[in-house]
Design a protein around this motif. Structure first.
Motif, PDB file in Angstrom:
ATOM      1  N   GLN A 143       0.602  -1.357   0.056  1.00 41.63           N
ATOM      2  CA  GLN A 143      -0.041   0.299   0.370  1.00 41.63           C
ATOM      3  C   GLN A 143       0.863   1.519   0.075  1.00 41.63           C
ATOM      4  O   GLN A 143       0.200   2.382  -0.703  1.00 41.63           O
ATOM      5  N   TRP A 146       1.143   4.268  -2.628  1.00 41.17           N
ATOM      6  CA  TRP A 146       0.502   4.843  -3.132  1.00 41.17           C
ATOM      7  C   TRP A 146       0.754   6.368  -2.120  1.00 41.17           C
ATOM      8  O   TRP A 146       0.679   7.670  -2.795  1.00 41.17           O
ATOM      9  N   SER A 149       2.990  10.051  -4.558  1.00 38.78           N
ATOM     10  CA  SER A 149       2.641  11.127  -5.053  1.00 38.78           C
ATOM     11  C   SER A 149       2.643  11.383  -6.437  1.00 38.78           C
ATOM     12  O   SER A 149       1.921  12.170  -6.992  1.00 38.78           O
ATOM     13  N   THR A 166      -4.970  -3.027 -11.863  1.00 33.80           N
ATOM     14  CA  THR A 166      -5.310  -1.990 -12.627  1.00 33.80           C
ATOM     15  C   THR A 166      -5.964  -1.443 -12.389  1.00 33.80           C
ATOM     16  O   THR A 166      -6.897  -0.858 -12.477  1.00 33.80           O
ATOM     17  N   ASN A 167      -6.932  -1.997 -11.502  1.00 30.50           N
ATOM     18  CA  ASN A 167      -8.886  -2.038 -10.334  1.00 30.50           C
ATOM     19  C   ASN A 167      -8.931  -1.257 -10.069  1.00 30.50           C
ATOM     20  O   ASN A 167      -9.356  -0.485  -9.036  1.00 30.50           O
ATOM     21  N   TRP A 168      -6.898  -0.990  -9.207  1.00 31.97           N
ATOM     22  CA  TRP A 168      -7.258   0.383  -7.636  1.00 31.97           C
ATOM     23  C   TRP A 168      -5.780   1.956  -7.962  1.00 31.97           C
ATOM     24  O   TRP A 168      -6.369   2.037  -7.705  1.00 31.97           O
ATOM     25  N   GLY A 170      -4.921   3.047 -10.146  1.00 33.64           N
ATOM     26  CA  GLY A 170      -5.399   4.927 -11.296  1.00 33.64           C
ATOM     27  C   GLY A 170      -6.425   5.335 -10.109  1.00 33.64           C
ATOM     28  O   GLY A 170      -6.195   7.190 -10.153  1.00 33.64           O
ATOM     29  N   GLU A 171      -7.247   5.141  -8.603  1.00 35.54           N
ATOM     30  CA  GLU A 171      -7.541   5.597  -7.958  1.00 35.54           C
ATOM     31  C   GLU A 171      -6.783   5.861  -7.184  1.00 35.54           C
ATOM     32  O   GLU A 171      -7.200   7.291  -6.701  1.00 35.54           O
ATOM     33  N   LYS A 172      -6.121   5.365  -6.369  1.00 34.14           N
ATOM     34  CA  LYS A 172      -4.754   5.760  -6.150  1.00 34.14           C
ATOM     35  C   LYS A 172      -4.149   6.860  -5.757  1.00 34.14           C
ATOM     36  O   LYS A 172      -3.312   7.755  -5.447  1.00 34.14           O
ATOM     37  N   LYS A 174      -3.280  10.273  -7.934  1.00 35.56           N
ATOM     38  CA  LYS A 174      -4.355  10.628  -9.302  1.00 35.56           C
ATOM     39  C   LYS A 174      -2.999  11.314 -10.208  1.00 35.56           C
ATOM     40  O   LYS A 174      -3.480  12.449 -11.696  1.00 35.56           O
ATOM     41  N   SER A 179      -0.186   3.640 -17.242  1.00 33.76           N
ATOM     42  CA  SER A 179       0.215   2.648 -16.258  1.00 33.76           C
ATOM     43  C   SER A 179       0.332   1.212 -16.854  1.00 33.76           C
ATOM     44  O   SER A 179      -0.779   1.243 -17.972  1.00 33.76           O
TER      45      SER A 179
END
Length: 209
Positions: A143, A146, A149, A166-168, A170-172, A174, A179
């Protein structure tokens, strides 16, 4: 007079790095890429020296270095750009990364690296480009990734990660612009290479369409 630039790219030199090289002060710009150098990276210059070179870099891609990433290299607190693409490096991702605080680009792709990505990956506050493609990394991404930045480009393809990244991702992250968690085509690779050159010149990143 201090040596600030050593460029011997594509000069057909081969064999291990000479031991005398290790005794030199750190050379801010080293380009030994596209040769047939082999063995260990421990003989890179390691004597700390103050210099005014703005973007210290190590271009060591496209060689035959075939040992692990040495601890002395991980101590280089001045590095901005480290390219070890397409060698035969073995072992795990370095765990002691606290000195790479200024690192902007890290390419370890197309080597024989194994194991999990350590949580210390999050210690790269300035990292904008991370390329780990085509190794044998496994497990889950920590994790702590993340915390990157400033990351713009991330390539994790052709590894053995457990989850669908790829499921997460892009959300974390910004700021992420590009990717990959799959094998890329030759056309995509040429596009990435083009942007890499432009990026190093200006330190700005562009969306790859």
């Amino acid at each position: 007079m201090k040596l600030v630039r050593l460029s011997l790219s594509a000069t057909t030199i081969s064999g291990p790095l000479p031991t005398w090289l290790r005794k030199l002060p750190v050379i801010p710009f080293i380009n030994l890429s596209h040769n047939n150098l082999s063995g260990s990276l421990t003989n890179l210059p390691s004597v700390e020296a103050h210099n005014d070179f703005e973007y210290p870099v190590l271009f060591l891609q496209n060689n035959c270095f075939n040992e692990s990433i040495p601890w002395l290299l991980c101590k280089r607190a001045d590095l901005y750009y480290l390219d070890l693409y397409r060698n035969m490096l073995i072992g795990k991702f370095p765990y002691s990364l606290k000195n790479w605080q200024r690192l902007r680009v890290l390419s370890l792709s197309s080597n024989w690296l194994i194991g999990v990505i350590p949580s210390s990956i999050g210690q790269f506050p300035s990292l904008t480009w991370l390329d780990l493609r085509d190794n044998n990394f496994s497990g889950e991404l920590p994790q702590e990734i993340w915390c990157l930045s400033q990351l713009r480009i991330l390539d994790l393809g052709v590894n053995a990660f457990h989850e669908k990244i790829t499921n997460w991702i892009g959300e974390k992250l910004k700021s992420l612009r590009f990717s990959l968690s799959r094998k890329i085509t030759s056309w995509e690779e040429s596009r990435i290479h083009c942007v890499t050159i432009q990026t190093f010149a200006s330190w700005t990143f562009h969306i790859i369409a």
